[in-house]
Design a protein around this motif. Structure first.
Motif, PDB file in Angstrom:
ATOM      1  N   PHE A  43       0.843  -1.193   0.000  1.00 61.61           N
ATOM      2  CA  PHE A  43       0.000   0.000   0.000  1.00 61.61           C
ATOM      3  C   PHE A  43       0.882   1.247   0.000  1.00 61.61           C
ATOM      4  N   ALA A  44       1.986   1.205   0.768  1.00 63.67           N
ATOM      5  CA  ALA A  44       2.888   2.353   0.811  1.00 63.67           C
ATOM      6  C   ALA A  44       3.484   2.583  -0.571  1.00 63.67           C
TER       7      ALA A  44
ATOM      8  N   TRP B 277       3.231   3.715   6.463  1.00 67.82           N
ATOM      9  CA  TRP B 277       4.434   2.865   6.401  1.00 67.82           C
ATOM     10  C   TRP B 277       5.573   3.635   5.745  1.00 67.82           C
ATOM     11  N   ARG B 278       6.792   3.524   6.334  1.00 70.07           N
ATOM     12  CA  ARG B 278       7.901   4.316   5.815  1.00 70.07           C
ATOM     13  C   ARG B 278       9.040   3.454   5.290  1.00 70.07           C
ATOM     14  N   ALA B 279       8.851   2.146   5.202  1.00 70.45           N
ATOM     15  CA  ALA B 279       9.875   1.254   4.662  1.00 70.45           C
ATOM     16  C   ALA B 279      11.175   1.338   5.443  1.00 70.45           C
TER      17      ALA B 279
ATOM     18  N   HIS C 144      16.169   3.059   4.710  1.00 66.92           N
ATOM     19  CA  HIS C 144      14.860   2.757   4.142  1.00 66.92           C
ATOM     20  C   HIS C 144      15.037   1.916   2.897  1.00 66.92           C
ATOM     21  N   THR C 145      14.335   0.787   2.872  1.00 66.89           N
ATOM     22  CA  THR C 145      14.473  -0.124   1.728  1.00 66.89           C
ATOM     23  C   THR C 145      13.092  -0.594   1.286  1.00 66.89           C
TER      24      THR C 145
ATOM     25  N   SER D   2       1.750  11.883   9.206  1.00 66.53           N
ATOM     26  CA  SER D   2       2.264  13.250   9.220  1.00 66.53           C
ATOM     27  C   SER D   2       3.782  13.272   9.406  1.00 66.53           C
ATOM     28  N   HIS D   3       4.419  12.148   9.177  1.00 67.47           N
ATOM     29  CA  HIS D   3       5.865  12.091   9.353  1.00 67.47           C
ATOM     30  C   HIS D   3       6.539  12.986   8.324  1.00 67.47           C
ATOM     31  N   PRO D   4       7.634  13.688   8.699  1.00 67.42           N
ATOM     32  CA  PRO D   4       8.276  14.611   7.752  1.00 67.42           C
ATOM     33  C   PRO D   4       8.737  13.934   6.465  1.00 67.42           C
TER      34      PRO D   4
END
Lengths: 459, 379
Positions: free
Chosen positions: A183-184, A206-208, B37-38, B129-131
Motif C-alpha cells: 500500500f505504501a 508505512w515508511r519502509a 529505508h528499503t 504526518s511524518h516529515p
C-alpha cells in the motif's frame, strides 16, 4: 560438483524494480477491459443465482433442499468442506512454504492468501444456512443471553465455529500485514488524489524503515508459525465433525490427516487453475513461471497420493477391524447406490494426478489445467461420498434413504462458485495480486551478493 | 527556509550491496539516530546497522498464553461452574474436549495481539504526518531505491557534515528534509462539530435500534400467524361478525346426565340421597372445592362473613337452623340450580364434588353447633 548454495532465480527475465512495480500495478491503474466485463458478468450471474436460492432458503426454510431424514447433511456440508479445503492451499503457500524458505512462493503467496479468504467466506455461508434459522447465528458463540445457557464446548460442531472464525481472522491479518508495504508503494506511485488518500489510510503511514522491517519480518515469521498449525488444525477439526460421531465410515482416526491432505490437494489444484489465467491475462509469465506451476503440480502428486493411500487404507481397516457395519459401508461405497460418485472420485483423485509423474505433462499448461479441474471435481465428490453414503446407510436399515439434491441445492452450489470468482475478479482489479515487496526481494541482484565479505573488504 | 527545522539529511543508493556498505560506514562514523529505508527487507542489514534482536516473539508468547488462560478459564466457568453440563457422564472439566477451542483462542489472541502491538505500539501507526512522507526520497524508498537517513536529533549531526559524508559514500540525490509546521486540527470548526453530532446521533440511534429492536425481531413468525379463528377477534365469515359461536341447539356434551327436580326443590330435598360415604377423603375433597367455589361469598367457615360483606346482597350463613335442618338433597339442589342471586355451579363442580362439598358443610355445621352424640368418644 554442482554448487547447491546458489539457487536458480525464481523470477525470469531479470526485471528491474521499476518494471515490477509497473507490471503489477498496471491492472490497478487501467480501466477494466471488455474481457473483464464479460467474465464478471458471467460470475456475477452465477452469484446472483446463488443469492436468489439463498434468499428462497432463507424465506421458505431448508425444506427446499434435498436433505432427508437419514441424510441430514447433504449438499450444504459437502460444499462447506469443499470450500474450506480450497482455502487451505493459500495458507500452506503463504505460511508453511515461508517457514521452509521456499522462495518460489513469493510470486503466488498473495494471490493464494486472497483465495483463502474468499474461500473461507464462501464456506462460512453454508453452515450458517444449514442451521435453518441463520438470523439466530449469534447463539453459535458463547454470550450471556436470557436463556441463561452457554454453548457446548465439547461438541465438534462448536470447535468448528471457533476454528473457522479464527482461521478467517488470522488469514485476514496475515494478508493485511503483507499488504501494508505494498500500500505504501502504491501510495507513493499513484497520481490520483482519491487513491492517494485511500492508500495513505490503508498503508498506515508505512515508511519502509529498516528499523520497522526488522520487527515486521519477525512478526511475519511468528504469524507464519501460528498459521501453520492453525491450517492443520482447521481441517482436522472439520474432520472431527465426522470422526467424533459414530456413523460407520466416519468414525475413524485416519480422518484428520486424510482431510488435511485432501484440502491441500484440492486447494493447490484451484490455485494452479486460477494462476494459469492470471499469468496469461496480466502478463505475469516471468513472475509466475512454469517452474512454479511445476512445483505446485509436484505437491498435487504428493497430496493426491496421500489421498489415494487413505482410500486404500480405509478399505483395509474396514476389513481388518472385522467390524461388520464398517465393512458394509465401504463395500456399499464402491458397489452400492452411490458407486458412480465413488468411481468419479477415485478416477479424478487417484488416477489422473499420477500423470504428473511425467515431466512433459507437469509442464504442459493446457493438460495441467484439465487435471486441476478434474482434481477439484474429484475432491468435491470425495466430500459427497463421505457425507452421503455413510448417512444414507446408517445403522438402522429401516431409515435408509436415497439422497437427491434439488434444483435449489444446485443453484446454491453454482452461486458459491459465482461468489468466489466474483470476489477474486474484484481482488485482481483492486489490490496488487503479487506481493511487490516479496517478489522484489527474490529477483536477481536484490539481495547483497556476499555482504559480510564485501563489507569487511571495504574497511 | 530559515524558519524551518531540519529533520534529516538523506541520500539514495541503487543496490543492496551499496546500502549494506553505507550503513556500516554510518555506524562506524558514530551516528546513533539514523535509519535505512528499503523497499523490501535486505538480508544482513540488521547486522550492518547493529540492531538488537526484535522482541516481538516475547509479545507473541505473552498474548498466546493469555489466550490459553482465557479460553480454559472461560470454558471452566461456563461448563463446570455456572451451568454444569453433564455429557454422557464425562467429567465436568473434560480437558481433551477443550483442547481444540483452547488452541484456536491461543492462536487468535496471539496473532491479533502481536500485530496490534507491532503496528500501533511499536510503529506508532497510523502516522501519516511524518516529515519524510511525500518527499522524493520516500517515494524512491518504497519503490526502487535504498536510502540512508541521518536524523538531526543525533548529537553529531551537522547539515554540511552529513551532506559531505553522504557524498563520500557516492549517494545519489542527497537532500535535506525539513519538518513541516504541524497543522493544528480545527476542532471547533462547524463541519467538524456537525460531523461529531452526526456520529453521535448515528451511533446512539444504531445502538438503541440494535439492542432494543433488532435483537427481538424475528424475520418470520409463522407459528403465530396461522389460519385459524382467534378468540375475541372479528370474524369476516359470519354475518354477525362474532368469531365465538353459540353451540348448535340441542348439543349435549359427552357423559351428560340431566338433573332432576329442577322446578321442585322440596322433592329434591325429599328424594335425593348423598351417595358418598362420610369419610376423611371425601371431606378433604369437599373442603378443597368449598374453598375454591363457595368461600368467596359464604366465607371460609361458611359463616356468611366473606370479604364481599356489605358490598353485595349479603350471602347467608350456612350455620342457620334452617340450613342445619335442610336435607343433603335440598342443599344439592341449591348448588346445582342456584337460588336468589346465587347462580348454578353445575358447570364448575361435578356431581361427586357437590356431594363432597355438602359433607364438608355438614362438618363445619357440626363443629359450630355440635349435637350431643357428636361428643361420643371425646373425653
Amino acid at each position: 560438483m554442482r554448487d547447491y548454495s546458489i539457487e536458480p532465480s525464481v523470477v525470469e527475465g531479470k526485471p528491474t524494480f521499476r518494471q515490477i512495480d509497473e507490471l503489477i500495478g498496471a491492472p490497478l491503474e487501467k480501466m477494466p477491459d471488455k474481457k473483464f466485463y464479460i467474465t464478471i458478468s458471467i460470475t456475477g450471474t452465477m452469484f446472483l443465482t446463488g443469492i436468489m436460492c439463498w434468499g428462497l432458503s432463507f424465506y421458505y426454510g431448508t425444506g427446499l433442499w434435498g436433505n432427508n431424514n437419514p441424510v441430514g447433511w447433504g449438499f450444504p456440508i459437502v460444499n462447506f468442506v469443499f470450500w474450506v479445503g480450497i482455502g487451505h492451499a493459500g495458507t500452506l503457500i503463504s505460511a508453511i512454504l515461508f517457514l521452509f524458505r521456499q522462495r518460489w512462493r513469493n510470486g503466488i503467496a498473495r494471490f493464494a492468501e486472497g483465495m483463502t479468504i474468499f474461500a473461507v467466506m464462501t464456506a462460512g455461508i453454508f453452515p450458517l444456512f444449514h442451521t435453518g434459522r441463520p438470523w439466530l447465528a449469534h447463539y453459535l458463540f458463547p454470550h450471556p443471553n436470557d436463556h441463561g445457557l452457554w454453548v457446548n464446548f465439547t461438541s465438534p460442531l462448536l470447535w468448528d465455529v471457533f476454528a473457522i472464525s479464527t482461521y478467517f481472522t488470522v488469514s485476514f491479518i496475515f494478508w493485511y500485514v503483507g499488504l501494508i508495504p505494498d500500500f505504501a508503494n502504491l501510495r507513493d506511485r499513484t497520481k490520483n488524489k482519491v487513491k492517494k488518500v485511500i492508500y495513505s489510510i490503508t498503508s498506515l503511514g508505512w515508511r519502509a524503515s529498516n528499523r520497522h522491517w526488522q520487527h515486521y519480518e519477525m512478526v511475519y515469521l511468528i504469524l507464519a508459525g501460528f498459521a501453520t498449525p492453525l491450517v492443520l488444525s482447521v481441517h482436522t477439526i472439520v474432520s472431527f465433525d465426522f470422526a467424533v460421531s459414530i456413523i460407520p465410515g466416519w468414525h475413524t482416526t485416519i480422518f484428520p490427516p486424510y482431510f488435511v491432505a485432501g484440502a491441500v490437494f484440492s486447494g493447490f489444484a484451484m490455485v494452479q487453475n486460477v494462476l494459469i489465467f492470471v499469468r496469461k491475462v496480466f502478463n505475469y509469465e516471468n513472475l509466475i513461471t512454469v517452474n512454479i506451476l511445476e512445483k505446485m503440480n509436484k505437491i498435487i502428486i504428493l497430496t493426491g497420493s496421500m489421498v489415494g493411500y487413505a482410500y486404500a487404507m480405509e478399505f483395509f481397516i474396514a476389513w481388518y477391524s472385522g467390524n461388520e457395519a464398517e465393512s458394509f459401508v465401504f463395500i456399499n461405497r464402491a458397489l452400492g447406490d452411490y458407486a458412480w460418485a465413488y468411481w468419479i472420485m477415485v478416477t479424478c483423485n487417484v488416477v489422473f494426478p499420477q500423470l504428473f509423474w511425467i515431466k512433459r505433462i507437469r509442464r504442459n499448461i493446457p493438460i495441467m489445467f484439465v487435471i486441476g479441474v478434474l482434481v477439484n471435481v474429484g475432491m468435491w465428490f470425495e466430500r459427497f461420498v463421505i457425507t452421503v453414503t455413510s448417512l444414507s446407510r446408517d445403522f438402522l436399515p429401516s431409515s435408509w434413504a436415497y439422497y437427491k439434491p434439488t434444483l435449489i441445492d444446485g443453484g446454491i452450489l453454482l452461486g458459491s462458485f459465482g461468489m468466489f470468482f466474483t470476489l477474486l475478479l474484484l481482488f485482481t482489479k483492486s489490490l496488487p495480486v503479487v506481493s511487490l515487496a516479496e517478489i522484489k526481494s527474490v529477483i536477481d541482484g536484490a539481495q547483497p551478493t556476499h555482504h559480510h565479505k564485501e563489507a569487511n573488504n571495504g574497511k | 527556509m530559515e524558519s524551518k527545522k531540519i529533520y534529516s539529511v538523506v541520500g539514495l543508493f541503487d543496490t543492496a550491496d551499496e546500502i549494506i556498505h553505507a550503513s556500516e560506514k554510518v555506524v562506524e562514523h558514530g551516528y546513533k539516530k539514523f535509519d535505512i529505508h528499503t523497499p523490501f527487507p535486505v538480508h544482513g542489514l540488521n547486522q550492518a546497522m547493529k540492531l538488537k534482536p526484535s522482541p516481538m516473539g516475547y509479545f507473541a508468547l505473552v498474548f498466546g498464553l493469555t489466550g490459553t488462560a482465557i479460553a480454559l478459564l472461560t470454558m471452566a466457568f461456563m461448563m463446570t461452574f455456572d451451568y454444569p453440563l453433564n455429557i454422557g457422564g464425562k467429567p465436568l472439566f473434560p480437558l481433551p474436549a477443550f483442547i481444540s477451542v483452547t488452541f484456536e483462542v491461543t492462536v487468535l489472541l496471539a496473532s491479533i495481539g502481536t500485530v496490534l502491538a507491532l503496528l500501533f505500539v511499536f510503529f506508532k501507526m497510523p502516522h501519516n504526518s511524518h516529515p519524510l512522507h511525500d518527499s522524493n526520497y520516500m517515494k524512491k524508498c518504497t519503490t526502487e531505491m535504498f536510502g540512508v537517513c541521518l536524523e538531526a536529533e543525533d548529537e553529531k549531526f551537522n547539515e554540511a557534515d552529513a551532506r559531505s559524508f553522504l557524498e563520500n559514500l557516492a549517494a545519489k540525490e542527497i537532500e535535506t528534509i525539513y519538518i513541516e509546521k504541524e497543522e493544528v486540527p480545527a476542532i471547533f470548526s462547524k463541519p467538524f462539530i456537525g460531523f461529531l453530532v452526526f456520529t453521535i446521533v448515528l451511533v446512539s440511534g444504531a445502538t438503541y435500534f440494535v439492542t432494543n429492536k433488532l435483537m427481538f425481531m424475528q424475520p418470520f413468525n409463522w407459528m403465530m400467524d396461522q389460519h385459524r379463528v382467534d378468540v375475541q377477534s372479528i370474524s369476516t365469515f359470519f354475518p354477525d361478525s362474532f368469531s365465538m359461536r353459540e353451540k348448535v341447539e340441542g348439543t349435549v356434551p359427552r357423559g351428560f346426565m340431566p338433573e332432576d327436580y329442577k322446578e321442585s326443590p322440596d322433592s329434591a330435598g325429599m328424594y335425593l340421597q348423598n351417595p358418598l360415604e362420610y369419610n376423611e377423603k371425601n371431606i378433604a375433597l369437599g373442603k378443597r372445592k368449598f374453598l375454591t367455589y363457595c368461600s368467596p361469598c359464604h366465607g371460609n367457615l361458611a359463616k356468611g362473613d366473606s370479604r364481599l360483606l356489605d358490598n353485595f346482597p349479603k350471602p347467608p350463613t350456612l350455620h342457620s337452623k334452617k340450613l342445619r335442618e335442610w336435607s343433603d338433597g335440598r342443599i344439592y339442589h341449591v348448588i346445582t340450580f342456584g337460588q336468589g342471586v346465587m347462580p348454578t355451579y353445575a358447570k364448575q363442580v361435578t356431581r361427586e364434588e357437590r356431594w363432597a362439598i355438602i359433607q364438608y358443610i355438614r362438618t363445619l355445621q357440626k363443629a359450630l353447633n355440635p349435637a350431643e352424640e357428636d361428643f361420643n368418644g371425646a373425653k
